[in-house]
Motif scaffolding. Structure first.
Motif, PDB file in Angstrom:
ATOM      1  N   SER A 128      33.413 -94.097  19.367  1.00  0.00           N
ATOM      2  CA  SER A 128      33.660 -93.252  18.191  1.00  0.00           C
ATOM      3  C   SER A 128      33.441 -91.795  18.560  1.00  0.00           C
ATOM      4  O   SER A 128      32.400 -91.435  19.119  1.00  0.00           O
ATOM      5  N   GLY A 129      34.435 -90.958  18.247  1.00  0.00           N
ATOM      6  CA  GLY A 129      34.284 -89.532  18.477  1.00  0.00           C
ATOM      7  C   GLY A 129      34.692 -89.110  19.872  1.00  0.00           C
ATOM      8  O   GLY A 129      35.453 -89.786  20.570  1.00  0.00           O
ATOM      9  N   VAL A 130      34.168 -87.976  20.282  1.00  0.00           N
ATOM     10  CA  VAL A 130      34.544 -87.355  21.550  1.00  0.00           C
ATOM     11  C   VAL A 130      33.275 -87.079  22.356  1.00  0.00           C
ATOM     12  O   VAL A 130      32.259 -86.643  21.808  1.00  0.00           O
ATOM     13  N   ILE A 131      33.352 -87.335  23.652  1.00  0.00           N
ATOM     14  CA  ILE A 131      32.253 -86.993  24.551  1.00  0.00           C
ATOM     15  C   ILE A 131      32.765 -85.989  25.567  1.00  0.00           C
ATOM     16  O   ILE A 131      33.767 -86.235  26.248  1.00  0.00           O
ATOM     17  N   LYS A 132      32.087 -84.857  25.660  1.00  0.00           N
ATOM     18  CA  LYS A 132      32.434 -83.843  26.653  1.00  0.00           C
ATOM     19  C   LYS A 132      31.396 -83.881  27.779  1.00  0.00           C
ATOM     20  O   LYS A 132      30.207 -83.637  27.557  1.00  0.00           O
ATOM     21  N   ILE A 133      31.873 -84.225  28.956  1.00  0.00           N
ATOM     22  CA  ILE A 133      31.019 -84.277  30.140  1.00  0.00           C
ATOM     23  C   ILE A 133      31.022 -82.889  30.769  1.00  0.00           C
ATOM     24  O   ILE A 133      32.066 -82.367  31.156  1.00  0.00           O
ATOM     25  N   ILE A 134      29.845 -82.298  30.878  1.00  0.00           N
ATOM     26  CA  ILE A 134      29.710 -80.925  31.377  1.00  0.00           C
ATOM     27  C   ILE A 134      29.116 -80.971  32.775  1.00  0.00           C
ATOM     28  O   ILE A 134      27.912 -81.177  32.946  1.00  0.00           O
ATOM     29  N   HIS A 135      29.963 -80.811  33.779  1.00  0.00           N
ATOM     30  CA  HIS A 135      29.485 -80.700  35.162  1.00  0.00           C
ATOM     31  C   HIS A 135      29.336 -79.214  35.454  1.00  0.00           C
ATOM     32  O   HIS A 135      30.329 -78.503  35.633  1.00  0.00           O
ATOM     33  N   GLN A 136      28.099 -78.771  35.512  1.00  0.00           N
ATOM     34  CA  GLN A 136      27.831 -77.327  35.541  1.00  0.00           C
ATOM     35  C   GLN A 136      27.426 -76.821  36.915  1.00  0.00           C
ATOM     36  O   GLN A 136      26.613 -77.417  37.614  1.00  0.00           O
ATOM     37  N   HIS A 137      27.990 -75.701  37.265  1.00  0.00           N
ATOM     38  CA  HIS A 137      27.652 -74.990  38.493  1.00  0.00           C
ATOM     39  C   HIS A 137      26.453 -74.074  38.252  1.00  0.00           C
ATOM     40  O   HIS A 137      26.094 -73.779  37.111  1.00  0.00           O
ATOM     41  N   ALA A 138      25.842 -73.611  39.337  1.00  0.00           N
ATOM     42  CA  ALA A 138      24.954 -72.434  39.357  1.00  0.00           C
ATOM     43  C   ALA A 138      23.856 -72.434  38.308  1.00  0.00           C
ATOM     44  O   ALA A 138      23.691 -71.459  37.590  1.00  0.00           O
ATOM     45  N   GLU A 139      23.065 -73.502  38.263  1.00  0.00           N
ATOM     46  CA  GLU A 139      21.910 -73.456  37.372  1.00  0.00           C
ATOM     47  C   GLU A 139      20.785 -72.614  37.960  1.00  0.00           C
ATOM     48  O   GLU A 139      20.007 -72.005  37.225  1.00  0.00           O
ATOM     49  N   GLU A 140      20.715 -72.555  39.285  1.00  0.00           N
ATOM     50  CA  GLU A 140      19.548 -71.981  39.949  1.00  0.00           C
ATOM     51  C   GLU A 140      19.531 -70.454  40.014  1.00  0.00           C
ATOM     52  O   GLU A 140      18.467 -69.864  40.197  1.00  0.00           O
ATOM     53  N   VAL A 141      20.670 -69.802  39.891  1.00  0.00           N
ATOM     54  CA  VAL A 141      20.743 -68.356  40.125  1.00  0.00           C
ATOM     55  C   VAL A 141      21.290 -67.639  38.887  1.00  0.00           C
ATOM     56  O   VAL A 141      22.413 -67.912  38.457  1.00  0.00           O
ATOM     57  N   PRO A 142      20.512 -66.744  38.280  1.00  0.00           N
ATOM     58  CA  PRO A 142      21.029 -65.969  37.151  1.00  0.00           C
ATOM     59  C   PRO A 142      22.272 -65.183  37.536  1.00  0.00           C
ATOM     60  O   PRO A 142      22.377 -64.743  38.681  1.00  0.00           O
ATOM     61  N   PRO A 143      23.231 -64.998  36.627  1.00  0.00           N
ATOM     62  CA  PRO A 143      23.154 -65.375  35.220  1.00  0.00           C
ATOM     63  C   PRO A 143      23.384 -66.850  34.945  1.00  0.00           C
ATOM     64  O   PRO A 143      23.421 -67.266  33.793  1.00  0.00           O
ATOM     65  N   GLY A 144      23.555 -67.664  36.003  1.00  0.00           N
ATOM     66  CA  GLY A 144      23.735 -69.091  35.818  1.00  0.00           C
ATOM     67  C   GLY A 144      25.125 -69.442  35.342  1.00  0.00           C
ATOM     68  O   GLY A 144      25.950 -68.575  35.047  1.00  0.00           O
ATOM     69  N   GLY A 145      25.369 -70.739  35.260  1.00  0.00           N
ATOM     70  CA  GLY A 145      26.678 -71.209  34.817  1.00  0.00           C
ATOM     71  C   GLY A 145      26.746 -71.538  33.345  1.00  0.00           C
ATOM     72  O   GLY A 145      27.806 -71.446  32.719  1.00  0.00           O
ATOM     73  N   ALA A 146      25.619 -71.932  32.759  1.00  0.00           N
ATOM     74  CA  ALA A 146      25.631 -72.416  31.374  1.00  0.00           C
ATOM     75  C   ALA A 146      26.100 -71.346  30.389  1.00  0.00           C
ATOM     76  O   ALA A 146      26.920 -71.614  29.505  1.00  0.00           O
ATOM     77  N   LYS A 147      25.565 -70.140  30.522  1.00  0.00           N
ATOM     78  CA  LYS A 147      25.890 -69.071  29.573  1.00  0.00           C
ATOM     79  C   LYS A 147      27.399 -68.821  29.538  1.00  0.00           C
ATOM     80  O   LYS A 147      28.005 -68.689  28.462  1.00  0.00           O
TER      81      LYS A 147
END
Length: 393
Positions: A128-147
């Motif tokens: 049911s619904g939608v799942i978005k799989i987030i494979h993220q780069h650059a967590e370790e170095v600001p500004p990072g990938g998440a932002k």
């Protein structure tokens, strides 16, 4: 669906382990994860999903799994960058790249999520619904990938988002959680102090930048001891003091760099305000000029209390032999750019214990001898799978 998913994950445990080992052997630094991103994208080739690559300011990948039934849109995130560390473990799948190592568990995060995502794709008819799989780069170095991924808008339709972190804080089978502020925010500071150099025999004719810098190193700690509420969390670490010179020469200038941590936005503002005030005082007291660079990066990570309570209830009631204990952890001192997702969406970021069975005192994340009990990978997959099932109608 829950029983099917758990059974599928158990059958593919060895695959999760082998993916983790491949990634461990082939680490890439933040913003340089080209081959890792290709490996991840290739995993989804010919699968019934939408794939977006190069999302954000690097190699981020968003995989969208659309269920056949209406429901929530949820996000599942795993990071895939490594660290500039020379590996000192003795595992047979040791890093092939000298000076680069998966010393924080991101190889395991990616491995479990790849296989979990593939199982969910196979169960689309029951999803049911939608799942978005987030494979993220650059967590370790600001500004990072998440932002940058959040700012791209590709996740604007999320109802909630989840993530995990492998931590050697107990045996495989233990899951930790904390509601509210759970990881510190972080800022970077650099201070250049410009004095007036001179002969070591005649300090009265100079303005000694080293003395001013040494005073700052001491007095800046009064922000923590005298300006913060004793119940608030704050840390100021001056990690670099570049004052090397000659024994009989008074230094003309010095540079200091520091790491600042805080658990709330209010504490963040207090520390910055007081540091700027102290720098102004330093100029007046020592007749020097100061150039302060102060850059907040990752915010404090806030776990939505209601969502966290639901996750805890789900995991405690899972009746799963691989999930042996669920307990509250204290707030943690490191920072984590998952905080950017949690700023925008209701979020829960919880912890998968992974202490190796043959080490009495395990090495913590970011240590050159960091390793995990790979049994924790299945625990991660099943725990997040249980959470996904709890969101289903």
């Amino acid at each position: 669906m829950r029983e099917k998913l758990m059974s599928m994950l158990e059958e593919r445990e060895e695959e999760i382990i082998q993916i983790r080992r491949y990634l461990h052997e082939n680490p890439e630094l933040s913003f340089e994860e080209e081959k890792t991103a290709k490996f991840v994208a290739d995993f989804y080739k010919d699968k019934d999903v939408d794939i977006q690559t190069n999302v954000g300011n690097g190699y981020g990948i968003i995989v969208t799994i659309k269920g056949d039934k209406p429901g929530k849109t949820i996000g599942l995130r795993a990071d895939f960058d490594a660290l500039p560390i020379v590996e000192e473990t003795s595992v047979p799948f040791k890093s092939k790249k000298l000076g680069v190592m998966h010393a924080c568990g991101h190889d395991g995060h990616t491995a479990y999520l790849l296989v979990l995502a593939d199982c969910l794709i196979q169960l689309k008819a029951e999803l049911s619904g939608v799942i978005k799989i987030i494979h993220q780069h650059a967590e370790e170095v600001p500004p990072g990938g998440a932002k940058s991924i959040v700012e791209s808008g590709v996740l604007d339709d999320l109802d909630e988002v989840y993530g995990i972190h492998l931590l050697p804080m107990g045996p495989a089978g233990l899951i930790g959680y904390h509601a509210g502020f759970s990881f510190n925010g972080r800022a970077y500071m650099k201070l250049k102090i410009q004095g007036r150099g001179g002969h070591g025999s005649s300090p009265h004719l100079a303005n000694d930048a080293i003395v001013a810098g040494a005073h700052f190193v001491t007095v800046v700690q009064t922000i923590i001891s005298r300006r913060l509420n004793p119940f608030d969390v704050g840390v100021i670490t001056i990690g670099s003091f570049d004052g090397k010179g000659t024994f009989n020469v008074i230094k003309d200038s010095v540079e200091l760099e520091g790491d600042i941590r805080y658990m709330t936005d209010e504490t963040k503002e207090t520390i910055e305000k007081e540091m700027r005030r102290l720098v102004k005082g330093l100029e007046e007291e020592f007749d020097v000029t100061c150039e302060l660079t102060y850059t907040p990066d990752y915010p404090p990570l806030y776990n939505n209390p209601e969502l966290t309570a639901q996750v805890v209830k789900t995991l405690k009631n899972a009746n799963d032999p691989h999930i042996k204990e669920v307990k509250e952890f204290p707030p943690l001192a490191p920072s984590e750019d998952f905080a950017y997702y949690a700023e925008k969406f209701p979020a829960c970021f919880f912890y998968i214990a992974c202490s190796p069975v043959d080490i009495e005192t395990p090495f913590f994340n970011h240590h050159p001898k960091f390793d995990i009990d790979e049994a924790a990978l299945l625990v991660a997959a099943k725990a997040v799978g249980q959470v996904v099932c709890s969101t289903q109608k």
